[in-house]
Scaffold this motif. Structure first.
Motif, PDB file in Angstrom:
ATOM      1  N   PRO A 155       0.800  -1.226   0.000  1.00  0.00           N
ATOM      2  CA  PRO A 155       0.000   0.000   0.000  1.00  0.00           C
ATOM      3  C   PRO A 155       0.833   1.276   0.000  1.00  0.00           C
ATOM      4  N   LEU A 156       2.031   1.229   0.616  1.00  0.00           N
ATOM      5  CA  LEU A 156       2.851   2.428   0.744  1.00  0.00           C
ATOM      6  C   LEU A 156       4.255   2.196   0.216  1.00  0.00           C
ATOM      7  N   ALA A 157       4.801   3.226  -0.401  1.00  0.00           N
ATOM      8  CA  ALA A 157       6.218   3.261  -0.744  1.00  0.00           C
ATOM      9  C   ALA A 157       6.891   4.247   0.198  1.00  0.00           C
ATOM     10  N   LEU A 158       7.921   3.806   0.889  1.00  0.00           N
ATOM     11  CA  LEU A 158       8.671   4.677   1.799  1.00  0.00           C
ATOM     12  C   LEU A 158       9.801   5.329   1.013  1.00  0.00           C
ATOM     13  N   TRP A 159       9.813   6.663   1.001  1.00  0.00           N
ATOM     14  CA  TRP A 159      10.842   7.407   0.276  1.00  0.00           C
ATOM     15  C   TRP A 159      11.565   8.305   1.269  1.00  0.00           C
ATOM     16  N   ILE A 160      12.805   7.973   1.566  1.00  0.00           N
ATOM     17  CA  ILE A 160      13.621   8.727   2.517  1.00  0.00           C
ATOM     18  C   ILE A 160      14.565   9.629   1.741  1.00  0.00           C
ATOM     19  N   THR A 161      14.565  10.912   2.056  1.00  0.00           N
ATOM     20  CA  THR A 161      15.487  11.850   1.421  1.00  0.00           C
ATOM     21  C   THR A 161      16.377  12.474   2.490  1.00  0.00           C
ATOM     22  N   VAL A 162      17.653  12.610   2.154  1.00  0.00           N
ATOM     23  CA  VAL A 162      18.640  13.188   3.070  1.00  0.00           C
ATOM     24  C   VAL A 162      19.290  14.374   2.365  1.00  0.00           C
ATOM     25  N   PRO A 163      19.013  15.600   2.789  1.00  0.00           N
ATOM     26  CA  PRO A 163      19.639  16.758   2.149  1.00  0.00           C
ATOM     27  C   PRO A 163      21.116  16.874   2.516  1.00  0.00           C
ATOM     28  N   VAL A 164      21.940  17.080   1.506  1.00  0.00           N
ATOM     29  CA  VAL A 164      23.374  17.319   1.700  1.00  0.00           C
ATOM     30  C   VAL A 164      23.647  18.697   1.127  1.00  0.00           C
ATOM     31  N   GLU A 165      23.714  19.694   2.016  1.00  0.00           N
ATOM     32  CA  GLU A 165      23.661  21.084   1.587  1.00  0.00           C
ATOM     33  C   GLU A 165      24.904  21.859   2.000  1.00  0.00           C
ATOM     34  N   PHE A 166      25.196  22.888   1.206  1.00  0.00           N
ATOM     35  CA  PHE A 166      26.256  23.831   1.564  1.00  0.00           C
ATOM     36  C   PHE A 166      25.648  25.224   1.642  1.00  0.00           C
ATOM     37  N   PHE A 167      25.754  25.844   2.831  1.00  0.00           N
ATOM     38  CA  PHE A 167      25.274  27.205   3.057  1.00  0.00           C
ATOM     39  C   PHE A 167      26.464  28.152   3.036  1.00  0.00           C
ATOM     40  N   PRO A 168      26.680  28.904   1.953  1.00  0.00           N
ATOM     41  CA  PRO A 168      27.837  29.804   1.894  1.00  0.00           C
ATOM     42  C   PRO A 168      27.746  30.916   2.921  1.00  0.00           C
ATOM     43  N   LEU A 169      28.890  31.288   3.434  1.00  0.00           N
ATOM     44  CA  LEU A 169      28.947  32.322   4.472  1.00  0.00           C
ATOM     45  C   LEU A 169      28.447  33.666   3.960  1.00  0.00           C
ATOM     46  N   ASP A 170      28.593  33.929   2.663  1.00  0.00           N
ATOM     47  CA  ASP A 170      28.187  35.217   2.092  1.00  0.00           C
ATOM     48  C   ASP A 170      26.895  35.101   1.284  1.00  0.00           C
ATOM     49  N   ALA A 171      26.012  34.165   1.660  1.00  0.00           N
ATOM     50  CA  ALA A 171      24.760  33.987   0.920  1.00  0.00           C
ATOM     51  C   ALA A 171      23.907  35.240   1.004  1.00  0.00           C
ATOM     52  N   PRO A 172      23.273  35.668  -0.095  1.00  0.00           N
ATOM     53  CA  PRO A 172      22.437  36.874  -0.059  1.00  0.00           C
ATOM     54  C   PRO A 172      21.156  36.645   0.725  1.00  0.00           C
ATOM     55  N   ALA A 173      20.684  37.675   1.388  1.00  0.00           N
ATOM     56  CA  ALA A 173      19.431  37.583   2.138  1.00  0.00           C
ATOM     57  C   ALA A 173      18.221  37.888   1.262  1.00  0.00           C
ATOM     58  N   LEU A 174      18.428  38.538   0.117  1.00  0.00           N
ATOM     59  CA  LEU A 174      17.344  38.915  -0.779  1.00  0.00           C
ATOM     60  C   LEU A 174      17.547  38.289  -2.153  1.00  0.00           C
ATOM     61  N   PRO A 175      16.470  38.026  -2.916  1.00  0.00           N
ATOM     62  CA  PRO A 175      15.077  38.325  -2.587  1.00  0.00           C
ATOM     63  C   PRO A 175      14.427  37.292  -1.662  1.00  0.00           C
ATOM     64  N   VAL A 176      15.067  36.139  -1.442  1.00  0.00           N
ATOM     65  CA  VAL A 176      14.478  35.140  -0.566  1.00  0.00           C
ATOM     66  C   VAL A 176      15.609  34.336   0.081  1.00  0.00           C
ATOM     67  N   ARG A 177      15.416  34.009   1.335  1.00  0.00           N
ATOM     68  CA  ARG A 177      16.397  33.195   2.058  1.00  0.00           C
ATOM     69  C   ARG A 177      15.765  31.838   2.349  1.00  0.00           C
ATOM     70  N   PRO A 178      16.436  30.731   2.021  1.00  0.00           N
ATOM     71  CA  PRO A 178      15.849  29.408   2.252  1.00  0.00           C
ATOM     72  C   PRO A 178      15.781  29.068   3.738  1.00  0.00           C
ATOM     73  N   LEU A 179      14.867  28.186   4.102  1.00  0.00           N
ATOM     74  CA  LEU A 179      14.790  27.695   5.462  1.00  0.00           C
ATOM     75  C   LEU A 179      16.129  27.066   5.841  1.00  0.00           C
TER      76      LEU A 179
END
Length: 264
Positions: free
Chosen positions: A38-62
């Protein structure tokens, strides 16, 4: 600024786009998983890099750095995930005999090659998560700029992993009006940014079709534990209730996907 954000030339009754038609999930042909599960289990693992100088505009990710520059505290906290946290998740999934989809920033793949090696050793799928968390896709991006970001992400991950990259997840779930078309143009087969279903469905673009995969936002551990400040017990209860609901619906209406996003 507010007027610009609300201005949309195609606003009308019904869906205000033509990427897919509205249809009830309960009236579609039932989805059948192998073995009649009945169900398919889908596990996702984010592997992310948040740069120190990331811009705040126009949108900042969670999860984006949100203190004054240079925000070493937040930067190092995010870096902990690729140095320590991801290996703990791997060990747990290994013990359960489960594989995951690693949702990987291209920059993370070049900065942390050991993580990519461990992902490959476990035969996890790799899905592209843009260039990094400082390059969010949004409506103010020039077409060629966004095309270059998408192509760079796919090429970098293909070269780093030796794997074919079929899936896309935009950094911070953000898209422009051109993103879907550019993804199809670049050879992607599925996208996970649209949190509006419990089963896959097809989208159409001028460059070809894409499958929308239901990467559920509501019971992401990052949302429940970090954004809503819930206790771990509350997180467990939310996931269990989601399982029960989807399992009951699947018995009547066909297979469903229980997606779990587990952040390092």
């Amino acid at each position: 600024m507010i007027v610009e954000r609300l201005t949309y030339s195609h606003r009308r009754h019904g869906l205000d786009h033509d990427w897919f038609v509205h249809e009830s999930t309960f009236k579609r042909a039932p989805l059948v998983w192998p073995g009649g599960k009945p169900l398919a289990l889908w596990i996702t693992v984010p592997v992310e890099f948040f740069p120190l100088d990331a811009p705040a505009l126009p949108v900042r990710p969670l999860g984006g750095l949100d203190r004054g520059y240079p925000d070493f505290w937040s930067y190092s906290n995010r870096d902990y995930g690729t140095r320590i946290g991801v290996y703990r998740i791997m060990r747990v999934l290994d013990s359960l005999g489960l594989r995951a989809t690693a949702v990987v920033n291209a920059t993370a793949a070049t900065r942390y090659p050991r993580v990519i090696d461990e992902i490959a050793r476990r035969n996890w799928e790799i899905s592209a998560n843009g260039v990094d968390m400082g390059h969010v896709h949004h409506g103010q991006l020039e077409l060629e700029t966004e095309r270059e970001l998408i192509q760079r992400a796919r090429e970098t991950l293909t070269n780093s992993s030796g794997k074919r990259i079929a899936g896309w997840h935009s950094p911070g779930h953000s898209q422009s009006a051109n993103t879907l078309m550019l993804l199809a143009e670049s050879g992607f087969e599925y996208v996970t940014d649209w949190a509006n279903d419990d089963v896959p469905y097809m989208m159409k673009t001028t460059a070809g079709p894409l499958c929308a995969m239901p990467l559920t936002y509501e019971w992401s551990d990052r949302v429940l534990l970090v954004q809503y400040n819930l206790a771990v017990e509350d997180y467990e209860a939310q996931v269990w209730q989601a399982f029960q609901r989807l399992h009951a619906e699947a018995e009547q209406h066909g297979g469903r996907i229980l997606s779990l996003s587990v952040s390092p």
